[in-house]
Motif scaffolding. Structure first.
Motif, short mmCIF file in Angstrom:
data_model
loop_
_atom_site.label_atom_id
_atom_site.label_comp_id
_atom_site.label_asym_id
_atom_site.label_seq_id
_atom_site.Cartn_x
_atom_site.Cartn_y
_atom_site.Cartn_z
N UNK A 88 7.64 16.56 59.42
CA UNK A 88 6.36 16.01 58.99
C UNK A 88 5.69 15.10 60.02
N UNK A 89 6.50 14.46 60.88
CA UNK A 89 5.94 13.51 61.83
C UNK A 89 5.63 12.16 61.21
N UNK A 90 6.04 11.95 59.95
CA UNK A 90 5.79 10.70 59.25
C UNK A 90 6.90 10.48 58.22
N UNK A 91 7.28 9.22 58.03
CA UNK A 91 8.31 8.89 57.04
C UNK A 91 8.03 7.49 56.50
N UNK A 92 8.01 7.36 55.16
CA UNK A 92 7.75 6.08 54.51
C UNK A 92 9.02 5.52 53.89
N UNK A 93 9.21 4.23 54.03
CA UNK A 93 10.34 3.53 53.44
C UNK A 93 9.77 2.42 52.55
N UNK A 94 9.74 2.65 51.26
CA UNK A 94 9.14 1.70 50.34
C UNK A 94 9.93 0.39 50.32
N UNK A 106 5.61 6.90 62.30
CA UNK A 106 4.89 8.11 62.70
C UNK A 106 5.32 8.51 64.11
N UNK A 107 5.29 9.81 64.35
CA UNK A 107 5.43 10.38 65.68
C UNK A 107 4.10 10.18 66.40
N UNK A 108 4.15 9.78 67.66
CA UNK A 108 2.91 9.46 68.39
C UNK A 108 1.95 10.64 68.49
N UNK A 109 2.45 11.85 68.29
CA UNK A 109 1.60 13.04 68.46
C UNK A 109 0.89 13.45 67.17
N UNK A 168 0.42 14.58 74.70
CA UNK A 168 1.38 15.32 75.52
C UNK A 168 2.39 16.02 74.60
N UNK A 169 2.59 17.29 74.84
CA UNK A 169 3.40 18.11 73.94
C UNK A 169 4.81 17.56 73.77
N UNK A 170 5.39 17.06 74.84
CA UNK A 170 6.78 16.59 74.78
C UNK A 170 6.89 15.06 74.74
N UNK A 171 5.85 14.39 74.29
CA UNK A 171 5.86 12.93 74.23
C UNK A 171 6.98 12.43 73.33
N UNK A 172 7.59 11.33 73.73
CA UNK A 172 8.66 10.70 72.95
C UNK A 172 8.24 9.25 72.68
N UNK A 173 7.71 9.01 71.49
CA UNK A 173 7.26 7.67 71.11
C UNK A 173 7.17 7.61 69.59
N UNK A 174 7.84 6.63 69.00
CA UNK A 174 7.82 6.44 67.56
C UNK A 174 7.26 5.06 67.26
N UNK A 175 6.45 4.97 66.21
CA UNK A 175 5.86 3.69 65.81
C UNK A 175 6.18 3.40 64.36
#
Length: 231
Positions: free
Chosen positions: A24-30, A179-182, A123-130
């Motif tokens: 999904x590129x996204x994950x929530x932790x309530x 979220x995944x940066x992409x 960038x297709x292979x970007x590695x960055x999580x926020x």
């Protein structure tokens, strides 16, 4: 969506989380930041705004400032790190992809317009999580984060955003969203009359991507990093 009460999880559950985030590129932790004092963090945000620090600016009722190394801020970044380590994959085994790259706040006020849809990296292979900590309860009307799930898997220009593909992240106070940066996302419009949406966020990953602002106080450079949890 992961519940805060399930912080101690099994390897099978951890794999499920990683698979979900990768898909999904996204994950929530309530309420994942339930032990953090949100009022102390809010005081720091307001102090930065009131002092008109050089790292603070205003654009259409959305204000951003760098976070400092206060005790409560360090507690928050430690918790974000712990959760991030549960969900990141093998790309973060590279030491250069483990470093803290951003630690800042972003607050939208009533009347704030929605951001343009964007990716933090194209960038297709970007590695960055926020990881975003929502200090208060977040609703669509207060400018909640909106994402297009799975869009980090198919990066292209001039992409049409269909209404049915938009996910609005409404969460309780002191929740955490990764979220995944992409992924395609934006901060929504704050159509309320009296509610603000303050978040603090921390990013870990590559330091040489073109799009990210890399908003990080120089005193924190090189001090924090994540490592993937063992499979």
């Amino acid at each position: 969506m992961l519940s805060h009460s399930k912080r101690k999880i099994t390897k099978a559950e951890r794999k499920k989380l990683r698979d979900s985030f990768e898909r999904d590129g996204v994950l929530c932790i309530e309420e994942g930041m339930s032990e953090i004092n949100e009022e102390e963090l809010m005081e720091e945000i307001l102090e930065g705004m009131n002092r008109n620090r050089v790292d603070t600016w205003e654009k259409k009722l959305r204000m951003q400032t760098l976070m400092q190394e206060t005790p409560e801020a360090l507690k928050a970044i430690t918790r974000i790190k712990e959760y991030a380590e549960l969900i990141v994959g093998a790309d973060y085994n590279n030491p250069e992809n483990q470093k803290l790259r951003e630690f800042a706040s972003l607050t939208s006020f009533p009347g704030c317009k929605a951001q343009c849809w964007h990716r933090d990296s194209t960038e297709i292979n970007a590695v960055l999580i926020t990881g975003f900590m929502n200090l208060y309860k977040t609703k669509k009307e207060s400018g909640a984060l909106q994402v297009v799930k799975g869009s980090h898997k198919n990066i292209k220009w001039l992409e049409e955003i269909k209404v049915e593909n938009i996910n609005t992240i409404e969460v309780p106070a002191k929740s955490l969203t990764f979220i995944d940066s992409r992924i395609i996302h934006r901060g929504g419009s704050n159509t309320s009359t009296c509610e603000i949406r303050p978040v603090i966020y921390a990013s870990f990953g590559q330091g040489d991507l073109k799009e990210p602002g890399y908003f990080l106080d120089t005193n924190m450079s090189g001090k924090h990093r994540i490592q993937p949890a063992e499979n």
